[in-house]
Design a protein around this motif. Structure first.
Motif: not given
Length: 644
Positions: A290-292, A326, A329, A446, A450, A453-454, A457, A482, A486
């Protein structure tokens, strides 16, 4: 042969085959001819025993514009596939799980799984310097291919998988040829390598293998001709010279210093590159699916890592930022993206928390040397000797090393490469300046866009589109972190019947927010606690008292008043918290510097505050402090001349 190997080489063919035309065969063949059924089955098989969300299926079938009836059409496809699998004796394979579907596939039932298991075995045998066993495993794996994988299936998502699987097949062919050259089978494989180079003329490892095989067959002039043709292609198409390994091989052939030129000489020639019997380590973790975002950062990292190879190149790239932002990642994403630029290997290690630094690095050096082909008995005992051998082993090669969770730059100094063809990427929480030979990139939390968006995803765009306002508020309650997002996403995925708004309502209660963001391997509180424990005692005490503050910025004089310290001592304590990534610098310099607590750090500080007042009397003192805070703030501003 090991018991595991016996399973891999079982006589019956796989029920499901994707290494060529899609085929399913139980008691009888199962014709899967409808396009949508093909796409659904392929996506399920490529994610065997894992849930494939409806959104992923929609995208694979229709791209970015699924029809209003998409859910019903997918259900029809799945029902048809279930009936077909039952008819041929393969049972109830496709299950509804959460917000999607999963197909149950046992070991050896999918040809791709059988292929990957054989490849792992072959590479293990190659690393153990057993080329005959490695060759047998590689050839058995390659024999499973029946043409282009998933040939003829019309889907952009499936095509991306096709490219990935085909690329890995070429790497396996290279590994197989490496084993065969070690066995002295240059006459047998020279034709196959020649055909492979024609198909993949810019793969330097293949080119070197062909030059080596030709030379050892006594065809020196042809080996040199291959170099001239390939060099010209590199210059014409890329504007680059071939890499140092191919150039060195060319020089060795010119001077006649390359050994192993006859049938009687079986050992692989000693060369500083992978086709000469040196394993090519592929140690990077799998990419996060799910990297964005981070497009600009990734572009900047790519320029740093594959740019200039001159003597003053920055060999070390540092990714720094607070815990959970992150860093790991991003490091893994860029390393996987650029893996082809480092064909001689990618090395990876994570620093063990709390382990003695020198011992930690020494163990990593041993791990890397073994991955590069040294036996345990060949690894020196002293760390300095290990570091020297490591630098020698990668000198002149193109190797990318990733070290995760470093305490400080001094810790990884023995791992810094000595030649400009190699690169080291490290992640750290420590605040670090750009030193000579080092490029530093700071990651921040973020923004709302963004973050949403994450979230989309991770949990699916359909759920986010249904509650856009709640999704934005969720990002804010997570402070744009992030790791926290998660944790929130894990709860939403595990409870598809709950809405984003339901979780937002729970997170609004600060007393339990960190608890709600834990689970599924995510622990935001533990990440904050790790930074807290690195701070000096006076800084920890200050941090707890900062939990009294409401959201917003504050000056160093606030810290002085809270702790009854002089201005210099208070500033030192604050800067220790900045170093521990528990306090942020908001603006200003010198005496006008303003500080701020991240949203989740503020909640954690309040937890520590009440942990500092365990008794009833102390709790009352804490409440009195809260109650008198506005008056104390006014007094402090007057005393220090800060009017606003």
């Amino acid at each position: 042969m090991s018991p595991a190997g016996a399973v891999l080489t079982a006589a019956r063919p796989p029920y499901f085959r994707v290494l060529g035309l899609l085929q399913v065969e139980g008691d009888e063949p199962v014709p899967i001819t409808a396009r949508r059924q093909q796409v659904v089955l392929v996506l399920l098989l490529l994610n065997s025993n894992r849930v494939v969300s409806l959104e992923s299926l929609f995208e694979a079938i229709w791209g970015s514009a699924p029809p209003a009836t998409a859910r019903a059409q997918v259900q029809i496809c799945v029902s048809a596939l279930r009936r077909a699998l039952l008819r041929c004796g393969l049972g109830e394979r496709i299950q509804v799980r959460g917000g999607g579907y999963a197909i149950e596939v046992d070991q050896g039932e999918l040809d791709l799984h059988r292929y990957e298991d054989l490849v792992v075995r072959g590479r293990s045998e190659l690393a153990a310097k057993r080329p005959a066993a490695a060759r047998a495993a590689f050839r058995e794996a390659l024999a499973l291919w029946r043409g282009e994988p998933l040939d003829g299936i019309d889907s952009g998502v499936v095509r991306a998988h096709q490219v990935r699987i085909s690329e890995r097949r070429v790497e396996v062919l290279e590994d197989c040829v490496q084993a065969e050259l070690q066995l002295g089978l240059h006459n047998e494989v020279v034709g196959e390598i020649s055909a492979m180079v024609t198909e993949h003329p810019l793969r330097e490892r293949l080119v070197g293998q062909l030059m080596t095989a030709l030379y050892r067959c006594g065809r020196r002039a042809e080996a040199l001709a291959v170099y001239r043709v390939v060099r010209q292609r590199f210059v014409d198409e890329l504007g680059l010279e071939p890499g140092p390994s191919v150039n060195q091989l060319h020089q060795d052939i010119l001077t006649g210093s390359l050994t192993g030129h006859g049938d009687a000489e079986r050992p692989e020639p000693a060369m500083p590159w992978s086709s000469a019997g040196v394993p090519v380590p592929r140690m990077l973790p799998a990419r996060v699916p799910y990297f964005t975002g981070h497009a600009e950062l990734l572009a900047a990292l790519q320029r740093r890592l594959v740019g200039d190879h001159g003597p003053h190149t920055e060999l070390v790239t540092v990714l720094t930022g607070r815990g959970g932002v992150g860093k790991s990642t991003v490091a893994n994403e860029i390393a996987n993206t650029l893996a082809a630029e480092f064909p001689d290997g990618q090395l990876y290690a994570r620093m063990a928390v709390g382990e003695e630094q020198a011992g930690n690095v020494s163990n990593i050096l041993k791990q890397f040397l073994c991955a590069l082909g040294f036996s345990a008995s060949e690894v020196p005992a002293a760390m300095e000797d290990r570091a020297a051998r490591y630098r020698s082993a990668i000198a002149g090669r193109r190797v990318l090393t990733v070290i995760d969770d470093v305490v400080d730059e001094a810790q990884v100094r023995p791992l810094i490469p000595g030649t400009p063809t190699c690169r080291l990427v490290m992640t750290t929480r420590a605040r670090t300046a750009a030193l000579l030979g080092t490029a530093v990139f700071e990651l921040d939390v973020l923004g709302t866009g963004d973050g949403v968006e994450l979230l989309a995803a991770m949990i699916g765009r359909q759920r986010v589109r249904a509650e856009p306002r709640e999704a934005g508020e969720l990002v804010g309650l997570c402070g744009g972190l992030p790791l926290a997002l998660e944790g929130a996403a894990a709860r939403l995925v595990a409870r598809p019947h709950r809405t984003i708004g339901d979780l937002v309502a729970l997170l609004r209660d600060e007393r339990h927010r960190l608890d709600q963001l834990n689970g599924q391997g995510v622990d935001v509180r533990a990440t904050l606690l790790r930074g807290y424990r690195t701070a000096p005692p006076v800084a920890r005490a200050l941090f707890a008292r900062l939990g009294m503050l409401e959201p917003g910025g504050f000056g160093a004089w606030v810290a002085a008043r809270l702790m009854e310290l002089d201005a210099a001592s208070a500033t030192d304590a604050l800067e220790s918290l900045v170093d521990a990534r528990l306090v942020d610098v908001e603006s200003g310099t010198g005496g006008s510097t303003r500080y701020r607590l991240h949203e989740l750090a503020r909640i954690f500080a309040r937890e520590r505050l009440f942990a500092e007042f365990p008794s009833q009397d102390d709790a009352d003192a804490g409440r009195r402090t809260f109650g008198t805070w506005p008056r104390r703030e006014d007094e402090a501003r007057s005393a220090t001349g800060h009017g606003g």
